[in-house]
Design a protein around this motif. Structure first.
Motif, PDB file in Angstrom:
ATOM      1  N   GLY A  55       0.359  47.053 113.020  1.00 49.23           N
ATOM      2  CA  GLY A  55       1.012  45.749 113.096  1.00 49.23           C
ATOM      3  C   GLY A  55       0.102  44.641 113.567  1.00 49.23           C
ATOM      4  O   GLY A  55       0.522  43.487 113.635  1.00 49.23           O
ATOM      5  N   SER A  56      -1.140  44.967 113.874  1.00 50.25           N
ATOM      6  CA  SER A  56      -2.049  43.965 114.420  1.00 50.25           C
ATOM      7  C   SER A  56      -2.638  43.046 113.358  1.00 50.25           C
ATOM      8  O   SER A  56      -3.141  41.968 113.661  1.00 50.25           O
ATOM      9  N   ILE A  57      -2.583  43.479 112.107  1.00 49.43           N
ATOM     10  CA  ILE A  57      -3.120  42.676 111.003  1.00 49.43           C
ATOM     11  C   ILE A  57      -1.998  42.416 110.011  1.00 49.43           C
ATOM     12  O   ILE A  57      -1.328  43.345 109.563  1.00 49.43           O
ATOM     13  N   THR A  58      -1.811  41.148 109.700  1.00 44.16           N
ATOM     14  CA  THR A  58      -0.792  40.764 108.737  1.00 44.16           C
ATOM     15  C   THR A  58      -1.377  39.756 107.745  1.00 44.16           C
ATOM     16  O   THR A  58      -2.388  39.091 108.034  1.00 44.16           O
ATOM     17  N   PHE A  59      -0.735  39.661 106.606  1.00 43.88           N
ATOM     18  CA  PHE A  59      -1.173  38.713 105.580  1.00 43.88           C
ATOM     19  C   PHE A  59       0.054  38.260 104.813  1.00 43.88           C
ATOM     20  O   PHE A  59       0.987  39.041 104.594  1.00 43.88           O
ATOM     21  N   TYR A  60       0.035  36.983 104.396  1.00 41.94           N
ATOM     22  CA  TYR A  60       1.203  36.403 103.747  1.00 41.94           C
ATOM     23  C   TYR A  60       0.819  35.708 102.438  1.00 41.94           C
ATOM     24  O   TYR A  60      -0.284  35.163 102.293  1.00 41.94           O
ATOM     25  N   GLY A 103      -2.567  46.555 100.581  1.00 43.61           N
ATOM     26  CA  GLY A 103      -2.705  45.841  99.329  1.00 43.61           C
ATOM     27  C   GLY A 103      -1.686  44.751  99.136  1.00 43.61           C
ATOM     28  O   GLY A 103      -0.706  44.642  99.886  1.00 43.61           O
ATOM     29  N   ARG A 104      -1.877  43.983  98.082  1.00 45.49           N
ATOM     30  CA  ARG A 104      -0.997  42.872  97.745  1.00 45.49           C
ATOM     31  C   ARG A 104      -0.421  42.982  96.338  1.00 45.49           C
ATOM     32  O   ARG A 104       0.127  42.013  95.824  1.00 45.49           O
ATOM     33  N   THR A 105      -0.546  44.160  95.740  1.00 51.20           N
ATOM     34  CA  THR A 105       0.130  44.374  94.466  1.00 51.20           C
ATOM     35  C   THR A 105       1.099  45.536  94.611  1.00 51.20           C
ATOM     36  O   THR A 105       0.921  46.420  95.447  1.00 51.20           O
ATOM     37  N   GLN A 106       2.109  45.568  93.745  1.00 52.55           N
ATOM     38  CA  GLN A 106       3.105  46.634  93.837  1.00 52.55           C
ATOM     39  C   GLN A 106       2.479  47.991  93.566  1.00 52.55           C
ATOM     40  O   GLN A 106       3.018  49.019  94.004  1.00 52.55           O
TER      41      GLN A 106
END
Length: 122
Positions: A55-60, A103-106
């Motif tokens: 939970g220490s790294i997030t991206f939006y 990742g950022r893709t499904q």
């Protein structure tokens, strides 16, 4: 096998807030990257936010940055999406996903919930 169950969707007026929850079972929760995606009618499933295992790294996604916050409670195997300042464009089915990749893709995720509807009225 991993099971994910989302809750917390609903109808809200523009400018309002909702908090989505995703309860995870069946596997050690803190080994998974957790993410939220959304899919509006007639559109592809889009990335919203991701949290690392700790939970220490997030991206939006740019469209939600500053308004949405992803968080996770590893003790209770739950990930959250706090959504503030909601806009009609945020209307979609929201899905949580679990996987090994940050990742950022499904395609980066192996397990999915059934989705929860969020509708923002103008």
């Amino acid at each position: 096998q991993v099971q994910l169950v989302e809750s917390g969707g609903g109808l809200v007026q523009a400018g309002g807030s909702l908090r989505l929850s995703c309860a995870v079972s069946g596997r050690t929760f803190n080994t998974n990257t957790m993410a939220w995606f959304r899919q509006a009618p007639g559109k592809e499933r889009d990335f919203v936010a991701v949290s690392s295992q700790s939970g220490s790294i997030t991206f939006y996604a740019d469209s939600v940055k500053g308004r949405f916050t992803i968080s996770r409670d590893n003790a209770n195997n739950t990930v959250y999406l706090q959504m503030n300042s909601l806009k009609p464009d945020d209307t979609a089915i929201y899905y949580c996903a679990a996987g090994r990749l940050y990742g950022r893709t499904q395609y980066d995720y192996d397990y999915w919930g059934q989705g929860t509807q969020v509708t923002v009225s103008s």
